[in-house]
Each structure stands twice: as structure tokens, then as C-alpha cells.
Design a protein around this motif. Structure first.
Motif, PDB file in Angstrom:
ATOM      1  N   GLY A  96      27.693  44.387  56.813  1.00  0.00           N
ATOM      2  CA  GLY A  96      28.718  43.430  57.237  1.00  0.00           C
ATOM      3  C   GLY A  96      28.840  42.227  56.315  1.00  0.00           C
ATOM      4  O   GLY A  96      29.916  41.728  56.082  1.00  0.00           O
ATOM      5  N   ASN A  97      27.730  41.730  55.814  1.00  0.00           N
ATOM      6  CA  ASN A  97      27.727  40.624  54.864  1.00  0.00           C
ATOM      7  C   ASN A  97      27.547  41.217  53.466  1.00  0.00           C
ATOM      8  O   ASN A  97      26.440  41.416  53.013  1.00  0.00           O
ATOM      9  CB  ASN A  97      26.610  39.636  55.178  1.00  0.00           C
ATOM     10  N   ARG A  98      28.656  41.516  52.825  1.00  0.00           N
ATOM     11  CA  ARG A  98      28.643  42.307  51.598  1.00  0.00           C
ATOM     12  C   ARG A  98      28.549  41.472  50.337  1.00  0.00           C
ATOM     13  O   ARG A  98      29.247  40.485  50.186  1.00  0.00           O
ATOM     14  CB  ARG A  98      29.915  43.124  51.500  1.00  0.00           C
ATOM     15  N   GLY A  99      27.745  41.969  49.416  1.00  0.00           N
ATOM     16  CA  GLY A  99      27.810  41.495  48.048  1.00  0.00           C
ATOM     17  C   GLY A  99      28.947  42.242  47.359  1.00  0.00           C
ATOM     18  O   GLY A  99      29.306  43.344  47.770  1.00  0.00           O
ATOM     19  N   TYR A 100      29.530  41.654  46.351  1.00  0.00           N
ATOM     20  CA  TYR A 100      30.638  42.299  45.651  1.00  0.00           C
ATOM     21  C   TYR A 100      30.689  41.848  44.195  1.00  0.00           C
ATOM     22  O   TYR A 100      30.035  40.881  43.803  1.00  0.00           O
ATOM     23  CB  TYR A 100      31.973  42.007  46.351  1.00  0.00           C
ATOM     24  N   PHE A 101      31.450  42.571  43.407  1.00  0.00           N
ATOM     25  CA  PHE A 101      31.726  42.191  42.020  1.00  0.00           C
ATOM     26  C   PHE A 101      33.201  42.416  41.770  1.00  0.00           C
ATOM     27  O   PHE A 101      33.878  43.105  42.535  1.00  0.00           O
ATOM     28  CB  PHE A 101      30.854  42.998  41.041  1.00  0.00           C
ATOM     29  N   GLY A 102      33.714  41.807  40.712  1.00  0.00           N
ATOM     30  CA  GLY A 102      35.128  41.973  40.447  1.00  0.00           C
ATOM     31  C   GLY A 102      35.560  41.449  39.095  1.00  0.00           C
ATOM     32  O   GLY A 102      34.759  40.896  38.328  1.00  0.00           O
ATOM     33  N   ILE A 103      36.834  41.617  38.840  1.00  0.00           N
ATOM     34  CA  ILE A 103      37.455  41.158  37.604  1.00  0.00           C
ATOM     35  C   ILE A 103      38.865  40.664  37.957  1.00  0.00           C
ATOM     36  O   ILE A 103      39.521  41.236  38.828  1.00  0.00           O
ATOM     37  CB  ILE A 103      37.486  42.283  36.553  1.00  0.00           C
ATOM     38  N   THR A 104      39.289  39.582  37.311  1.00  0.00           N
ATOM     39  CA  THR A 104      40.586  38.989  37.621  1.00  0.00           C
ATOM     40  C   THR A 104      41.369  38.704  36.343  1.00  0.00           C
ATOM     41  O   THR A 104      41.004  37.801  35.592  1.00  0.00           O
ATOM     42  CB  THR A 104      40.416  37.663  38.393  1.00  0.00           C
ATOM     43  N   PRO A 105      42.427  39.451  36.076  1.00  0.00           N
ATOM     44  CA  PRO A 105      43.336  39.048  35.004  1.00  0.00           C
ATOM     45  C   PRO A 105      44.136  37.838  35.489  1.00  0.00           C
ATOM     46  O   PRO A 105      44.540  37.795  36.656  1.00  0.00           O
ATOM     47  CB  PRO A 105      44.227  40.268  34.789  1.00  0.00           C
ATOM     48  N   GLU A 106      44.326  36.844  34.606  1.00  0.00           N
ATOM     49  CA  GLU A 106      44.937  35.586  35.035  1.00  0.00           C
ATOM     50  C   GLU A 106      45.980  35.081  34.046  1.00  0.00           C
ATOM     51  O   GLU A 106      45.921  35.382  32.854  1.00  0.00           O
ATOM     52  CB  GLU A 106      43.868  34.488  35.140  1.00  0.00           C
ATOM     53  N   ILE A 107      46.847  34.268  34.556  1.00  0.00           N
ATOM     54  CA  ILE A 107      47.670  33.385  33.744  1.00  0.00           C
ATOM     55  C   ILE A 107      47.100  32.002  34.009  1.00  0.00           C
ATOM     56  O   ILE A 107      46.959  31.585  35.167  1.00  0.00           O
ATOM     57  CB  ILE A 107      49.155  33.452  34.149  1.00  0.00           C
ATOM     58  N   VAL A 108      46.744  31.277  32.949  1.00  0.00           N
ATOM     59  CA  VAL A 108      46.131  29.964  33.094  1.00  0.00           C
ATOM     60  C   VAL A 108      47.131  28.912  32.617  1.00  0.00           C
ATOM     61  O   VAL A 108      47.565  28.941  31.468  1.00  0.00           O
ATOM     62  CB  VAL A 108      44.816  29.861  32.298  1.00  0.00           C
ATOM     63  N   ILE A 109      47.477  28.009  33.520  1.00  0.00           N
ATOM     64  CA  ILE A 109      48.358  26.895  33.194  1.00  0.00           C
ATOM     65  C   ILE A 109      47.445  25.712  32.880  1.00  0.00           C
ATOM     66  O   ILE A 109      46.580  25.364  33.692  1.00  0.00           O
ATOM     67  CB  ILE A 109      49.290  26.573  34.376  1.00  0.00           C
ATOM     68  N   ALA A 110      47.608  25.107  31.705  1.00  0.00           N
ATOM     69  CA  ALA A 110      46.710  24.044  31.260  1.00  0.00           C
ATOM     70  C   ALA A 110      47.494  22.802  30.858  1.00  0.00           C
ATOM     71  O   ALA A 110      48.578  22.901  30.286  1.00  0.00           O
ATOM     72  CB  ALA A 110      45.876  24.524  30.076  1.00  0.00           C
ATOM     73  N   ARG A 111      46.926  21.646  31.161  1.00  0.00           N
ATOM     74  CA  ARG A 111      47.508  20.369  30.728  1.00  0.00           C
ATOM     75  C   ARG A 111      46.395  19.480  30.201  1.00  0.00           C
ATOM     76  O   ARG A 111      45.402  19.257  30.885  1.00  0.00           O
ATOM     77  CB  ARG A 111      48.218  19.667  31.874  1.00  0.00           C
TER      78      ARG A 111
END
Length: 167
Positions: A96-111
Motif C-alpha cells: 500500500g505504501n509504495r516505493g517508485y521510480f520514474g522519468i519526466t520529460p519537461e519543458i523548463v521556463i526560466a527567467r
């Protein structure tokens, strides 16, 4: 502030009907580039608003929207990073309390803003690799590395540790 409201509304729509739950998300970002640390400091704040229940993936992988606002200030230099992506996550265990892994492709807006720094908004690609632990649908903690493309010859890549809670 309008940017935060607009993105929150967008992500609320992406999260579906379960978005009735809302809660704070907080983290720290540690840049890896020495010049960026000198300009904006060693540790930055990561603030967010979580919409919907904490989505800890099942054994089968799942996709979820991902959004952060990272701010840094050192002297007169200011930095705002807004990574917006769609995260692929997979559970490590079946409990029920799960560990996980992942990957996220992103667009990064920077100022960037400050003396001897170019001022203005720029958009660049990014990619995050993460591991985390969810505790039911109310709490999570996760960490990972965020690789961000160069913005005005500055490398904003770094380590991120965040936690979130839902009411």
C-alpha cells in the motif's frame, strides 16, 4: 501569480475528478554548476501546489502531470525555473505504501534577472529521473536529478528533494 493560477487550473483539468484534494509541496534544489551556485546560491526553494490525490503508481507504469516552481535569490540576482512535464512512474513494490521510480520529460521556463545578467524568459528542454515513496494518497517524498538544457550559457541542472501532502 497569474502564471501559478493558470498552470494550477490546467493541471487540475489534467488530474480529472479526483482533483478535489489539494495540498502544499515543498522541496530544495541543489544546482551542480559552480558558476550558477556563485550567481544564485547553493540551495534553492521549490514550492508547489498539489492537485488531486498523491498518485503512487501500481505495478503497471502510469503517466501523471508534473509541475514545479523553483526560485533562487542571491544579492540582486534572481532566478525562476518552472519545469512542466508529464511523468512516467512505476512502482517498485506491491504494498500500500509504495516505493517508485520514474522519468519526466519537461519543458523548463526560466527567467534570470540581475546586474550583468540577461533579463527575460526563455524556454528549454529538460529531463528528470526520480525515486520516491508514497504513503497512501496523502503524502509522498521523492528525490532525483533534473537535467536542464543551457539557458543563456548557464547550466541549471541539479539535485531535487521534495515532499507533498494532501488534505
Amino acid at each position: 501569480m497569474r502564471l501559478v493560477g493558470a498552470l494550477s487550473a490546467l493541471l487540475g483539468g489534467l488530474c480529472g475528478q479526483a482533483s478535489a484534494q489539494v495540498g502544499p509541496e515543498y522541496g530544495v534544489w541543489r544546482p551542480t554548476d559552480a558558476r550558477v551556485k556563485q550567481l544564485f546560491g547553493d540551495t534553492w526553494q521549490n514550492l508547489g501546489l498539489g492537485l488531486g490525490p498523491v498518485r503512487v503508481p501500481e505495478k503497471k507504469a502510469s503517466w501523471t502531470p508534473d509541475f514545479q516552481i523553483i526560485g533562487a535569490r542571491l544579492g540582486q540576482n534572481r532566478l525562476t525555473l518552472v519545469p512542466v512535464g508529464y511523468s512516467w512512474r512505476r512502482a517498485i513494490s506491491g504494498s500500500g505504501n509504495r516505493g517508485y521510480f520514474g522519468i519526466t520529460p519537461e519543458i523548463v521556463i526560466a527567467r534570470t534577472e540581475g546586474p550583468n545578467l540577461p533579463t527575460g524568459w526563455r524556454t528549454v528542454g529538460g529531463l528528470s529521473v526520480l525515486v520516491g515513496q508514497g504513503l497512501g494518497e496523502k503524502f509522498y517524498i521523492e528525490g532525483g536529478y533534473n537535467a536542464v538544457g543551457r539557458v543563456r550559457n548557464l547550466n541549471f541542472s541539479g539535485w531535487n528533494l521534495a515532499a507533498g501532502f494532501r488534505f
